[in-house]
Design an enzyme around this catalytic site. Structure first.
Site, PDB file in Angstrom:
ATOM      1  N   SER A  12      -9.874  16.598 -47.873  1.00 46.85           N
ATOM      2  CA  SER A  12      -9.761  17.201 -49.177  1.00 46.85           C
ATOM      3  C   SER A  12     -11.296  17.035 -50.561  1.00 46.85           C
ATOM      4  O   SER A  12     -11.100  18.017 -51.067  1.00 46.85           O
ATOM      5  CB  SER A  12      -8.521  15.825 -50.061  1.00 46.85           C
ATOM      6  OG  SER A  12      -9.217  14.428 -50.435  1.00 46.85           O
ATOM      7  N   ASN A  13     -11.860  16.047 -50.021  1.00 45.14           N
ATOM      8  CA  ASN A  13     -12.896  16.023 -50.783  1.00 45.14           C
ATOM      9  C   ASN A  13     -13.985  17.298 -50.217  1.00 45.14           C
ATOM     10  O   ASN A  13     -14.361  17.823 -51.223  1.00 45.14           O
ATOM     11  CB  ASN A  13     -13.804  15.137 -50.258  1.00 45.14           C
ATOM     12  CG  ASN A  13     -13.222  13.973 -51.712  1.00 45.14           C
ATOM     13  OD1 ASN A  13     -14.152  13.476 -52.618  1.00 45.14           O
ATOM     14  ND2 ASN A  13     -12.563  12.562 -50.741  1.00 45.14           N
ATOM     15  N   LEU A  93     -23.074   6.737 -38.343  1.00 42.29           N
ATOM     16  CA  LEU A  93     -24.331   7.641 -37.605  1.00 42.29           C
ATOM     17  C   LEU A  93     -25.832   6.583 -37.831  1.00 42.29           C
ATOM     18  O   LEU A  93     -25.657   5.441 -37.694  1.00 42.29           O
ATOM     19  CB  LEU A  93     -24.673   8.550 -39.298  1.00 42.29           C
ATOM     20  CG  LEU A  93     -23.917   9.403 -38.953  1.00 42.29           C
ATOM     21  CD1 LEU A  93     -24.400  10.040 -40.397  1.00 42.29           C
ATOM     22  CD2 LEU A  93     -23.787  10.948 -37.927  1.00 42.29           C
ATOM     23  N   ASN A 107     -22.848  10.341 -49.274  1.00 46.12           N
ATOM     24  CA  ASN A 107     -21.665   9.666 -48.553  1.00 46.12           C
ATOM     25  C   ASN A 107     -21.160   9.417 -50.075  1.00 46.12           C
ATOM     26  O   ASN A 107     -20.975   8.933 -50.458  1.00 46.12           O
ATOM     27  CB  ASN A 107     -21.513   8.366 -47.505  1.00 46.12           C
ATOM     28  CG  ASN A 107     -20.398   8.293 -47.222  1.00 46.12           C
ATOM     29  OD1 ASN A 107     -19.360   8.743 -46.740  1.00 46.12           O
ATOM     30  ND2 ASN A 107     -20.282   6.979 -47.203  1.00 46.12           N
ATOM     31  N   HIS A 109     -17.579   6.829 -50.954  1.00 42.90           N
ATOM     32  CA  HIS A 109     -16.907   5.730 -50.490  1.00 42.90           C
ATOM     33  C   HIS A 109     -15.640   5.493 -51.445  1.00 42.90           C
ATOM     34  O   HIS A 109     -16.531   5.136 -52.547  1.00 42.90           O
ATOM     35  CB  HIS A 109     -18.055   4.767 -50.008  1.00 42.90           C
ATOM     36  CG  HIS A 109     -17.407   3.384 -49.746  1.00 42.90           C
ATOM     37  ND1 HIS A 109     -16.877   3.566 -48.056  1.00 42.90           N
ATOM     38  CD2 HIS A 109     -16.796   2.247 -50.184  1.00 42.90           C
ATOM     39  CE1 HIS A 109     -16.497   2.388 -47.918  1.00 42.90           C
ATOM     40  NE2 HIS A 109     -16.637   1.457 -48.814  1.00 42.90           N
ATOM     41  N   GLU A 174     -12.307  10.909 -57.092  1.00 41.37           N
ATOM     42  CA  GLU A 174     -13.451  10.810 -55.594  1.00 41.37           C
ATOM     43  C   GLU A 174     -13.249  12.492 -56.017  1.00 41.37           C
ATOM     44  O   GLU A 174     -14.587  13.426 -56.239  1.00 41.37           O
ATOM     45  CB  GLU A 174     -12.956  10.269 -53.942  1.00 41.37           C
ATOM     46  CG  GLU A 174     -12.610   9.376 -53.949  1.00 41.37           C
ATOM     47  CD  GLU A 174     -12.025   9.147 -52.485  1.00 41.37           C
ATOM     48  OE1 GLU A 174     -12.554  10.180 -51.915  1.00 41.37           O
ATOM     49  OE2 GLU A 174     -11.579   8.164 -52.678  1.00 41.37           O
TER      50      GLU A 174
HETATM   51  C1  GRF Z   1      -9.845   9.350 -47.509  1.00 41.46           C
HETATM   52  O1  GRF Z   1      -9.508   8.073 -48.026  1.00 41.46           O
HETATM   53  C2  GRF Z   1     -11.111   9.077 -49.382  1.00 41.46           C
HETATM   54  O2  GRF Z   1     -10.880   7.727 -49.871  1.00 41.46           O
HETATM   55  C3  GRF Z   1     -12.312   9.002 -47.722  1.00 41.46           C
HETATM   56  O3  GRF Z   1     -11.930   9.394 -46.975  1.00 41.46           O
HETATM   57  C4  GRF Z   1     -10.680   9.928 -47.038  1.00 41.46           C
HETATM   58  C5  GRF Z   1     -10.237  10.995 -45.881  1.00 41.46           C
HETATM   59  O4  GRF Z   1     -10.667  12.071 -47.217  1.00 41.46           O
HETATM   60  N1  GRF Z   1     -13.509   8.923 -48.708  1.00 41.46           N
HETATM   61  P1  GRF Z   1     -10.373  14.142 -46.954  1.00 41.46           P
HETATM   62  O5  GRF Z   1      -8.505  14.056 -48.200  1.00 41.46           O
HETATM   63  O6  GRF Z   1     -10.277  13.422 -45.983  1.00 41.46           O
HETATM   64  O7  GRF Z   1     -11.259  14.437 -48.220  1.00 41.46           O
END
Ligand code: GRF
Length: 196
Positions: A12-13, A93, A107, A109, A174
């Site tokens: 999603s990010n 990593l 990154n 977090h 995020e």
């Molecule tokens: C989520 O728990 C987010 O808080 C962390 O990674 C997990 C999945 O994020 N950054 P995404 O939907 O794959 O970006």
């Protein structure tokens, strides 16, 4: 600036970063979405958005991190990114890999670093009785979840919150924070983005 995004799951990010880079005024463009799991849901989303994808499954490498990272590096060298964004990327990593990309790798977090490095951040914040929580974008350094902070977004912890309700509130932030930080970072500006 050429951006590679590393994912492990739903991405999603990654979607928000790619959507934001569709703006012609954005100083960066997505050149690769790379997953360590062939079943990562984000791969289909990246394809639908027209971004080249690759998979380096970590499992055949078992504990041989260096060999896994050599395979990652090979894919990255083909895409020639200027910046790497780790976005829900769940593999640690090694120092060797990080040093190759240090200063060019970000990154996100799900905590207000330096609080709650590592996993289960929402449960830990609830357990501690925190009234505020949030997310951080930082430069990746060899120390886990520890590099220079490039942005933070804060959310209130609400009565009755569970790790899931809190995680969902943080994830929405995020999706605002990471695109804002990447825009600034790709323009050469490391001034932290602080969102409320
Ligand atoms: C989520 O728990 C987010 O808080 C962390 O990674 C997990 C999945 O994020 N950054 P995404 O939907 O794959 O970006």
């Amino acid at each position: 600036k050429r951006v590679a995004i590393l994912i492990s799951g739903g991405g999603s990010n990654m979607v928000r970063l790619v959507e934001d880079m569709a703006d012609p005024d954005h100083p960066a463009e997505p050149v690769l979405v790379l997953a360590n799991d062939p079943a990562a849901g984000g791969l289909e989303k990246a394809r639908a958005l027209g971004v080249p994808t690759a998979v380096v499954d970590h499992r055949p490498f078992r504990g041989d991190r260096a060999a896994f990272e050599a395979a990652l590096q090979a894919e990255l060298e083909k895409a020639r990114p200027d910046i790497i964004c780790l976005a829900g990327f769940m593999r640690v990593l090694t120092e060797g890999f990080v040093r190759k990309w240090q200063g060019r790798m970000l990154n996100i977090h799900p905590s207000l670093l330096p609080k709650y490095r590592g996993l289960h951040t929402h449960a830990r914040a609830l357990q501690a009785g925190d009234v505020e929580h949030g997310c951080t974008v930082h430069e990746v350094t060899p120390e886990l979840d520890d590099g220079p902070i490039l942005g933070q977004a804060r959310v209130p912890v609400k009565p009755g919150d569970t790790p899931e309700t809190l995680a969902a509130r943080v994830l929405r932030q995020e999706h605002r924070l990471y695109p804002a930080v990447l825009r600034r970072f790709a323009a050469g500006d490391r001034t932290p983005v602080m969102l409320d």
